[in-house]
Scaffold this active site. Structure first.
Site, mmCIF file in Angstrom:
data_model
loop_
_atom_site.group_PDB
_atom_site.id
_atom_site.type_symbol
_atom_site.label_atom_id
_atom_site.label_comp_id
_atom_site.label_asym_id
_atom_site.label_seq_id
_atom_site.Cartn_x
_atom_site.Cartn_y
_atom_site.Cartn_z
ATOM 1 N N SER A 568 0.846 -1.187 0.000
ATOM 2 C CA SER A 568 0.000 0.000 0.000
ATOM 3 C C SER A 568 0.891 1.249 0.000
ATOM 4 O O SER A 568 1.695 1.424 -0.914
ATOM 5 C CB SER A 568 -0.945 -0.043 1.207
ATOM 6 O OG SER A 568 -1.931 0.955 1.122
ATOM 7 N N HIS A 683 -7.987 -5.033 -0.777
ATOM 8 C CA HIS A 683 -6.724 -4.356 -0.516
ATOM 9 C C HIS A 683 -5.783 -5.214 0.323
ATOM 10 O O HIS A 683 -4.574 -4.996 0.315
ATOM 11 C CB HIS A 683 -6.981 -3.022 0.186
ATOM 12 C CG HIS A 683 -5.765 -2.160 0.273
ATOM 13 N ND1 HIS A 683 -4.992 -1.837 -0.820
ATOM 14 C CD2 HIS A 683 -5.174 -1.557 1.330
ATOM 15 C CE1 HIS A 683 -3.991 -1.078 -0.445
ATOM 16 N NE2 HIS A 683 -4.065 -0.891 0.859
#
Length: 708
Positions: A568, A683
């Site tokens: 991320s 995610h």
């Protein structure tokens, strides 16, 4: 620093179509390459099996939350890869093998409905706990739907029976009472034809909905502007102090909280919009991100203040300071029990816990600040090193806390402790008794391993802490394969934790593991975070490079044996290590990353992060953003270490095109690139334990092959 790309001439823009057939063909082609190379080796299969055994183990601690007479848990194992939502009685949980009552079998639901559901959580209705609002996501995306669930019958309440339901969207639903909820979601367009979602893709409108009403019939309680980040509403169930609130997130670090009266009146809790607030009974807590001057007093960023809430609403501004930071101390968390407040403090990235005792109500003066100061005692009996987290068992009912202790080499333990016993132990000068209720087994042999903390010196002289785990007999000859992990953003602190997968997949194979506490994180409070915001982003990367050089100078590893891994925002970090410091590393792993910083604010939730990185559509800000945009910094003439990109098609937070596009650009230039995209997983990159084990094994095996 050469910049090689312009948005008006981007040959890889086509990869932003997430589920286009040509795009998925491109993804499948690269996935097939991984499946027939790295993933086809016996070493990969062995690591995956060992990691999966940890993830599926019945010996893991079943972490719980208490509601009424029951402790609730969500559990995944080999037989239930999608998971079970279940509960057990408090006394039953103390047994080695508790008897669990299964409320929802997510695997059975997937089979029944033909959807790859991922459980996002359940919110029980207080004080009866007979109904729940359950969030379910398709494939692990952030967008999910909410359904009402009858805990007694173990069935979803159909809308034909006036059950609450929120269609798939980013947003949420929360209880007000048995027949009322707040809902903040995608309501389509408003009467003026404007979207009810923000540019970040989150709700702009919050409504109050009664049982039997449709979303359109619900009463609007707040409408944000078209530039806000997220609007939500919630109810406090504290007995005798039930209130409703609206939360307006203006941007990532700026927000407003409103008290919502039953007649719809909104009263702003007037603190700086960079501060966070919490109300407990008649006490208002204010945690500051910036200095705040009130009258003649200035309160420092990182401080925690307390005052009387009704008096504050009437205009009083008298505060007591419960915590004030120092250059080495920051507030890691605060948790209320029924009568006490627990503060968790980081001192050079090591936890210290303090129990605060509020003054009795009869001692409060006219200003509401209190003529009797708060008392505090240290929470003794906790581990000196490692990570300790403390949270209330049931803040409405008792003063018990869950204590979770962990470090890199010690299996995690869970304890249940009464704060009254902590206070009594302090009064008689004895350590509190913190006996483990549950302990995780040792999933790998740590007898020959050691954890150390060191400090590197960054380019501007800043002292940067990092942890390193390695063999006790490590020869400082620079040959040890080493993973350097980091994040450095959003005020998130990286503290030690036990990972059976890391131990089996890396440490037992002779590798060293390093975690860098660089600027941009929260290890030293908001000032540590703000030191790497926007135009100062390079400070985080300089810190990370300084840790890498320190490892090399100590002889722990050397460039050919040093790899970096990040996900991320950490993927943006390792993307910058690849493009700005290619000579420092032997291999790079870039997971679910941001990489195209010219386009990031136009992709999925990207607009919500402009407070962190800046706005690339503003020319003055693009001038500094482009200096940490890996997609633009890539130079086809440069020599780069081997790189592994991984992401998820179902990631609706960070767009998979970030990884796709830089991988494509590097492959066209003939660089050593491995690319894998999980078709589901969100995610987090994985939707179940098997997928998680695959992704871990891929990363460990890639790095071991490249760094050994």
């Amino acid at each position: 620093m050469t910049l090689n790309h312009d948005i008006t001439d981007d040959p890889h823009l086509w990869l932003e179509d997430v589920e286009g057939e040509a795009q998925l063909d491109w993804v499948r082609g690269h996935n097939d390459t991984v499946l027939t190379t790295i993933a086809a080796t016996t070493e990969f299969a062995d690591v995956k099996a060992k990691v999966l055994e940890v993830l599926d183990s019945d010996d893991k601690i079943a972490m719980v939350s208490q509601a009424g007479d029951y402790l609730y848990n969500f559990w995944r194992d080999a037989e239930h890869p999608r998971g079970l939502w279940r509960r057990t009685l408090v006394d039953e949980y103390t047994k080695d093998e508790p008897e669990w009552d299964v409320l929802l079998d997510v695997d059975a639901l997937c089979e029944e409905e033909g959807v790859n559901w991922v459980f996002h959580g359940a919110s029980l209705l207080r004080p009866t706990f007979d109904r729940a609002l359950i969030d379910l996501s398709r494939g692990g995306s952030d967008a999910d739907e909410t359904r009402e669930f009858n805990v007694i019958t173990r069935e979803f309440v159909p809308t034909t029976d006036e059950g609450f339901y929120r269609p798939e969207s980013k947003g949420g639903m929360s209880w007000i009472s048995a027949d009322e909820v707040f809902v903040y979601t995608d309501f389509g367009t408003d009467e003026d034809g404007n979207s009810t979602m923000t540019p970040s893709g989150y709700p702009r409108v919050a409504k109050r909905m009664s049982r039997g009403q449709s979303l359109d019939e619900a009463t609007t309680v707040y409408v944000g502007t078209d530039q806000d980040m997220y609007i939500s509403a919630y109810h406090s169930f504290t007995p005798g102090y039930e209130r409703n609130y609206v939360s307006r997130a203006i941007e990532f670090y700026r927000s407003e909280t409103y008290l919502l009266e039953d007649d719809g009146t909104l009263t702003l809790i007037a603190v700086p919009d960079s501060a966070s607030v919490g109300v407990r009974k008649d006490l208002l807590m204010v945690e500051l991100r910036d200095d705040w001057t009130v009258g003649d007093a200035t309160y420092r960023a990182g401080s925690l203040l307390v005052t009387d809430f009704p008096s504050f609403l009437d205009g009083a501004r008298e505060f007591q300071v419960l915590f004030e930071p120092t250059p080495t101390r920051s507030l890691a968390g605060a948790s209320w029990t029924k009568n006490y407040l627990v503060l968790n403090v980081l001192e050079d990235v090591k936890n210290k816990v303090q129990v605060f005792i509020p003054p009795a109500a009869e001692h409060l003066d006219a200003s509401g600040a209190g003529s009797q100061r708060w008392a505090s005692v240290p929470f003794t009996g906790l581990p000196e090193l490692g990570t300790v987290s403390v949270g209330a068992v049931d803040s409405h009912e008792n003063d018990d806390v869950w204590v979770v202790s962990t470090d890199y080499l010690t299996p995690t333990t869970l304890s249940r402790v009464s704060l009254s016993s902590v206070i009594t132990a302090y009064e008689i000068d004895e350590p509190a008794k913190v006996a483990p209720l549950k302990s995780m087994p040792a999933f790998f042999n740590s007898e020959d391993l050691v954890t150390e903390q060191h400090f590197a010196t960054s380019l501007d002289g800043t002292r940067v802490p990092y942890f390193v785990v390695h063999r006790k007999d490590l020869e400082l000859d620079g040959t040890t394969p080493t993973i350097l992990w980091g994040y450095g953003g959003f005020e998130i602190s990286l503290t030690p934790s036990y990972s059976g997968g890391l131990g089996r997949g890396w440490l037992e194979r002779g590798g060293a593991y390093v975690v860098a506490n660089i600027r941009g994180g929260g290890e030293y409070g908001p000032t540590w975070h703000q030191a790497a915001l926007k135009e100062k982003r390079h400070k985080a990367y300089e810190d990370f490079a300084a840790v890498a050089r320190d490892l090399i100078e100590r002889g722990i590893t050397s460039t050919p044996h040093l790899g970096v891994d990040g996900r991320s925002n950490g993927g943006l970090l390792t993307g910058n290590m690849l493009t700005q410091y290619p000579d420092l590393f032997g291999a790079v792993v870039i997971g679910v990353p941001l990489l195209d910083m010219k386009r990031y604010s136009h992709l999925l939730a990207g607009a919500s992060w402009m407070a962190e990185y800046g706005d690339p559509d503003v020319p003055e800000q693009w001038e500094y953003i482009k200096t940490f945009s890996p997609y633009h910094l890539f130079d086809p003439k440069q020599t780069y270490p081997p790189v592994l990109f991984y992401t998820s098609t179902r990631d609706d937070r960070v767009h998979p095109a970030h990884a796709r596009k830089l991988a494509a650009k590097m492959l066209e230039a003939g660089k050593d690139v491995t690319y894998y995209e999980n078709i589901e997983g969100g995610h987090g990159g994985a939707a179940d334990n098997s997928q998680s084990a695959f992704m871990s094994a891929l990363m460990y095996q890639f790095l071991m092959e490249k760094l050994s």
